[in-house]
Write a protein that holds these residues in place. Structure first.
Motif, short mmCIF file in Angstrom:
data_model
loop_
_atom_site.label_atom_id
_atom_site.label_comp_id
_atom_site.label_asym_id
_atom_site.label_seq_id
_atom_site.Cartn_x
_atom_site.Cartn_y
_atom_site.Cartn_z
N ILE A 20 0.86 -1.19 0.00
CA ILE A 20 0.00 0.00 0.00
C ILE A 20 0.89 1.23 0.00
CG2 ILE A 20 -1.79 1.31 1.18
CD1 ILE A 20 -2.76 -1.31 2.40
N LEU A 21 0.78 1.99 -1.09
CA LEU A 21 1.57 3.21 -1.24
C LEU A 21 0.62 4.39 -1.11
CD1 LEU A 21 3.19 1.49 -4.15
CD2 LEU A 21 4.65 2.51 -2.45
N ASN A 22 0.99 5.35 -0.30
CA ASN A 22 0.10 6.46 -0.01
C ASN A 22 0.59 7.78 -0.59
OD1 ASN A 22 -1.90 5.15 1.74
ND2 ASN A 22 -0.14 4.79 3.08
N CYS A 23 -0.38 8.66 -0.82
CA CYS A 23 -0.08 9.95 -1.42
C CYS A 23 -1.12 10.95 -0.92
CB CYS A 23 -0.14 9.81 -2.94
SG CYS A 23 0.13 11.33 -3.86
N ASP A 24 -0.67 12.14 -0.54
CA ASP A 24 -1.57 13.21 -0.12
C ASP A 24 -1.34 14.44 -0.98
OD1 ASP A 24 -0.64 11.83 2.82
OD2 ASP A 24 -2.78 12.08 2.43
N TYR A 25 -2.40 15.18 -1.21
CA TYR A 25 -2.26 16.41 -1.99
C TYR A 25 -2.97 17.55 -1.27
CZ TYR A 25 -6.92 15.15 -3.76
OH TYR A 25 -8.25 14.80 -3.86
N THR A 26 -2.56 18.74 -1.60
CA THR A 26 -3.11 19.89 -0.88
C THR A 26 -4.04 20.75 -1.74
OG1 THR A 26 -1.16 21.21 -1.46
CG2 THR A 26 -1.12 20.03 0.65
N ASN A 27 -3.92 20.64 -3.05
CA ASN A 27 -4.67 21.51 -3.94
C ASN A 27 -5.97 20.83 -4.37
OD1 ASN A 27 -5.63 23.20 -5.95
ND2 ASN A 27 -3.64 23.48 -6.92
N SER A 28 -7.09 21.35 -3.92
CA SER A 28 -8.38 20.72 -4.23
C SER A 28 -8.76 20.90 -5.70
CB SER A 28 -9.47 21.30 -3.33
OG SER A 28 -9.55 22.71 -3.51
N MET A 29 -7.99 21.68 -6.45
CA MET A 29 -8.27 21.86 -7.87
C MET A 29 -7.77 20.69 -8.71
SD MET A 29 -9.88 24.68 -7.98
CE MET A 29 -9.86 25.14 -9.70
N PHE A 30 -6.92 19.85 -8.15
CA PHE A 30 -6.46 18.67 -8.91
C PHE A 30 -7.66 17.76 -9.18
CE2 PHE A 30 -2.27 19.79 -9.03
CZ PHE A 30 -1.62 19.84 -7.81
N ASP A 31 -7.75 17.26 -10.42
CA ASP A 31 -8.88 16.40 -10.73
C ASP A 31 -8.49 15.14 -11.50
OD1 ASP A 31 -10.13 18.98 -12.99
OD2 ASP A 31 -8.32 17.75 -13.06
N TYR A 32 -7.20 14.90 -11.59
CA TYR A 32 -6.76 13.67 -12.25
C TYR A 32 -5.48 13.24 -11.58
CZ TYR A 32 -6.08 10.43 -16.16
OH TYR A 32 -5.94 9.31 -16.94
N PHE A 33 -5.40 11.95 -11.25
CA PHE A 33 -4.27 11.46 -10.46
C PHE A 33 -3.68 10.23 -11.14
CE2 PHE A 33 -5.33 14.28 -7.06
CZ PHE A 33 -6.69 14.43 -7.18
N LEU A 34 -2.37 10.15 -11.07
CA LEU A 34 -1.66 9.08 -11.78
C LEU A 34 -0.59 8.47 -10.87
CD1 LEU A 34 -1.65 11.96 -13.70
CD2 LEU A 34 -1.37 10.20 -15.43
N TRP A 35 -0.28 7.24 -11.13
CA TRP A 35 0.86 6.57 -10.50
C TRP A 35 1.83 6.15 -11.60
CZ3 TRP A 35 2.08 6.20 -5.42
CH2 TRP A 35 1.07 6.47 -4.49
N TYR A 36 3.11 6.39 -11.32
CA TYR A 36 4.18 6.00 -12.23
C TYR A 36 5.13 5.09 -11.48
CZ TYR A 36 2.83 9.53 -15.63
OH TYR A 36 2.15 10.25 -16.55
N LYS A 37 5.73 4.17 -12.25
CA LYS A 37 6.72 3.27 -11.68
C LYS A 37 8.05 3.54 -12.37
CE LYS A 37 6.47 -1.21 -12.72
NZ LYS A 37 6.04 -2.63 -12.65
N LYS A 38 9.10 3.53 -11.59
CA LYS A 38 10.41 3.80 -12.19
C LYS A 38 11.42 2.77 -11.71
CE LYS A 38 13.07 7.30 -11.00
NZ LYS A 38 14.33 6.60 -10.76
N TYR A 39 12.02 2.08 -12.68
CA TYR A 39 13.11 1.17 -12.40
C TYR A 39 14.43 1.93 -12.47
CZ TYR A 39 9.83 -2.72 -13.04
OH TYR A 39 8.78 -3.60 -12.93
N PRO A 40 15.47 1.42 -11.85
CA PRO A 40 16.78 2.07 -11.93
C PRO A 40 17.22 2.27 -13.37
CG PRO A 40 16.83 0.34 -10.28
CD PRO A 40 15.51 0.23 -10.98
#
Lengths: 115, 114
Positions: A20-40
């Motif tokens: 379980i990976l968590n994320c918090d945001y402060t700007n209520s104007m955001f309306d689209y959220f994404l997750w990215y994965k990065k390998y070395p």
């Protein structure tokens, strides 16, 4: 001002368990959220996204949950596999008349899945 | 808290013109990156830069693109002869160490090619 925050720099889980990976945001104007994965030694690659009109989006082993009232989203990986070991970035965007703008990334969480 | 900044926030140009997108990375960071997001698509990696050299680049980063660190604070992306398909959001990022380290992203520059 870090508008998107991932407060856990690292996470370690056993193979087969839930990550379980968590994320918090402060700007209520955001309306689209994404997750990215990065390998070395590679750039981030898209993993899964969710629009603010939804509270859940599922794609195989990956599920993203959005709690708008708490300005919180999470990525669940079930079951976790060693190949999931990577850095995971949360990102948020605001969509306007000209399309996406004001994209902000979190600092990333390094996930280690132990065999 | 230090941030990556980018200027301008929006750039409009005519096809065939050269554009330079500017970024100021976080001051103690050594690695710098450019990413692109075409409208409706996902963010794509373009290039990474360290010690005044390109260290990694993607297939998107062809001869019309170049990067430079002209002074101690700026990191620029130049597109020599813009095409309509270059219209996108361009994100700059920086990190202390390499690609395996946490990258901090700027807010992006929207490039519109007419």
């Amino acid at each position: 001002d870090q508008q998107v925050k991932q407060n856990s720099p690292s996470l370690s889980v056993q193979e087969g368990r839930i990550s379980i990976l968590n994320c918090d945001y402060t700007n209520s104007m955001f309306d689209y959220f994404l997750w990215y994965k990065k390998y070395p030694a590679e750039g981030p690659t898209f993993l899964i996204s969710i629009s603010s009109i939804k509270d859940k989006n599922e794609d195989g082993r990956f599920t993203v949950f959005l709690n708008k009232s708490a300005k919180h989203l999470s990525l669940h990986i079930v079951p976790s596999q060693p190949g999931d070991s990577a850095v995971y970035f949360c990102a948020a965007q605001r969509w306007g008349a000209l399309g996406a703008n004001d994209m902000r990334f979190g600092a990333g969480t390094r996930l280690t899945v132990k065999p | 808290e230090p941030e990556v900044t980018q200027t301008p926030s929006h750039q409009v140009t005519q096809m065939g013109q050269e554009v330079i997108l500017r970024c100021v990375p976080i001051s103690n960071h050594l690695y710098f990156y450019w990413y692109r997001q075409i409208l409706g698509q996902k963010v794509e990696f373009l290039v990474s830069f360290y010690n005044n050299e390109i260290s990694e680049k993607s297939e998107i980063f062809d001869d019309q693109f170049s990067v430079e660190r002209p002074d101690g604070s700026n990191f620029t992306l130049k597109i020599r002869s813009t095409k309509l398909e270059d219209s996108a959001m361009y994100f700059c990022a920086s990190s202390v160490r390499g690609l395996e380290d946490t990258q901090y992203f700027g807010p992006g520059t929207r490039l519109t090619v007419l």
